[in-house]
Design a protein around this motif. Sequence first.
Motif, mmCIF file in Angstrom:
data_model
loop_
_atom_site.group_PDB
_atom_site.id
_atom_site.type_symbol
_atom_site.label_atom_id
_atom_site.label_comp_id
_atom_site.label_asym_id
_atom_site.label_seq_id
_atom_site.Cartn_x
_atom_site.Cartn_y
_atom_site.Cartn_z
ATOM 1 N N ILE A 157 -1.912 -6.558 -5.116
ATOM 2 C CA ILE A 157 -2.039 -5.088 -4.641
ATOM 3 C C ILE A 157 -1.635 -4.237 -5.709
ATOM 4 O O ILE A 157 -0.385 -4.536 -6.100
ATOM 5 C CB ILE A 157 -0.992 -4.934 -3.483
ATOM 6 C CG1 ILE A 157 -1.334 -6.183 -2.222
ATOM 7 C CG2 ILE A 157 -0.942 -3.679 -2.925
ATOM 8 C CD1 ILE A 157 -2.816 -5.945 -1.768
ATOM 9 N N SER A 173 5.096 -3.615 -7.559
ATOM 10 C CA SER A 173 4.332 -2.802 -6.656
ATOM 11 C C SER A 173 5.338 -2.254 -5.817
ATOM 12 O O SER A 173 6.350 -2.800 -5.353
ATOM 13 C CB SER A 173 3.495 -3.580 -5.829
ATOM 14 O OG SER A 173 2.513 -4.223 -6.768
ATOM 15 N N ASP A 224 0.678 -1.170 3.876
ATOM 16 C CA ASP A 224 0.596 -2.031 3.156
ATOM 17 C C ASP A 224 1.334 -3.183 3.804
ATOM 18 O O ASP A 224 1.263 -4.438 4.086
ATOM 19 C CB ASP A 224 1.223 -2.240 1.698
ATOM 20 C CG ASP A 224 0.291 -1.088 0.716
ATOM 21 O OD1 ASP A 224 -0.872 -1.019 0.964
ATOM 22 O OD2 ASP A 224 1.078 -0.409 -0.094
ATOM 23 N N SER A 240 3.678 0.621 0.440
ATOM 24 C CA SER A 240 3.642 1.854 1.586
ATOM 25 C C SER A 240 3.872 0.914 2.906
ATOM 26 O O SER A 240 3.716 -0.005 2.817
ATOM 27 C CB SER A 240 2.300 2.588 1.707
ATOM 28 O OG SER A 240 1.262 1.614 1.979
ATOM 29 N N ASN A 286 -1.456 -0.173 -5.904
ATOM 30 C CA ASN A 286 -1.595 1.182 -5.163
ATOM 31 C C ASN A 286 -1.318 2.154 -6.072
ATOM 32 O O ASN A 286 -1.211 3.590 -5.484
ATOM 33 C CB ASN A 286 -1.011 1.171 -3.825
ATOM 34 C CG ASN A 286 0.652 0.955 -3.855
ATOM 35 O OD1 ASN A 286 1.058 0.844 -5.010
ATOM 36 N ND2 ASN A 286 1.312 0.997 -2.884
#
Length: 471
Positions: free
Chosen positions: A13, A34, A40, A37, A15
């Motif tokens: 991931i 990472s 997520d 959010s 983002n």
Amino acid sequence: MRQYNALINNKLIDNGQWLEIINPATLTVAGKVSALSAKDINDAFKVARKAQKAWEEKTLLDRINALKKFRDLIDQNKQEISKIISEEIAKNLKESLAEVVRTIEIIDYTFEEAKRIEPSAFTGEGMGAQNKIGIFSRVAKGVVLAISPFNYPFNLALAKIIPALVMGNTVVFKPATAGSLVGTFLSKLVIESNLPKGIFNIVTGRGREIGDIITSNPEIDMISFTGSVGIGNQIRKNGSTTDLVLELGGKDPALVLDDLNLDKYCDEIINGAFGYSGQRCTAVKRVLVSNKIADKLVPLLKAKLESLSVGMPKDNAFITPVIDEKSADFIQTLIDDAKEKGAKIVTGDKRKKNLMWPTLIDNVTLDMKVAWEEPFGPVLPIIRIDSIEEMIEISNNSQFGLQASIFCQDISKAIQTAKKIKTGTVNINSKPSRGPDSFPFLGIKDSGEGVQGIRESLLSMTRYMGLVINY
């Protein structure tokens, strides 16, 4: 600089949001992971739920075989993993590698122990019920949230994750912020080992933004958490309908009842109190000893303590920087409070930012904070108490109840004393310890809830499911 991604449904991931991880030894950025959010996080739990049924329907041997390649990749990457641990939490390289090797041993034992958890069969005849057989098997609970601490970021992560997966659960794993680099390094190994999609998901981010979102997700069937009392109690509030296993703080006492083997006692106390700079829930955090014995014990402890190397993890120093300057500030307040109230600094009380020299404090009294609060650092208070009964009372008055140690050559006396201490485990003539990992590991009061250890973790990740046959 290291950069690792979270993992959801076997996809890395990115983002565009990142969380920097600070190297405690250099106070510079070690890497970034990472910063997920809320969406997520919710996606991770959804895919874990979706993947769980098919994963549980595989046979136990199929699940173990699927995990063996993941285990082998850990073995192949153990040197790199140990470097990441050392950079991220300032644990020396020797101890970091030992943590990875120990974890591999736990995985191997878990595979074998899972095969020994077999169904139980009962008849109803003892209760007057004829023609009735009950078969009760252990089945997966569902989706397990595993949260690991900074001090053993690899060992205490996989000691939760592997038992959960072996027994047919799927996992959402949240490493501590300091611990997120090695936690997300696992993303690469999950993909390389070709584990089924969605069974093992790794989420990272700023705790203040996603902490409550992670622990209160409705898809969670069980939470296995190791960390602070404050967060553990918050999880208790948020997870009222969720099964919990919590490993929290400790204020482990060492009761020295005779002077018949003081040199051995001192070695155990020093290693127990100052291993990984005292940043262990099972560290010796106070010594209770009579005046007569203390006059012999304290000089021996001082000599051994002053022989410990202090420095950087890359040099394999025994005492390395604590996890951050905020922690060092708290530890210093406990030392300063003891000094102001009349305690004697035997050695130590020296600091460079978050590198703290091991400190031995004598003549600690019960009005001092260090007698009761957990420093999570290289500080050892000596409390002089002549009565064994009072030693037991002081031990039991703590909010914590993880472990204790009793040093005494009279085994009968040691056992009788141990039985009166309200704690999870009492060690006789040795330091507190989580292992061997095949032993049950537990705490009471604010030290935790539930039981860990290899077999106990397998059991805690499952529930009974009964099949009653009438014939």
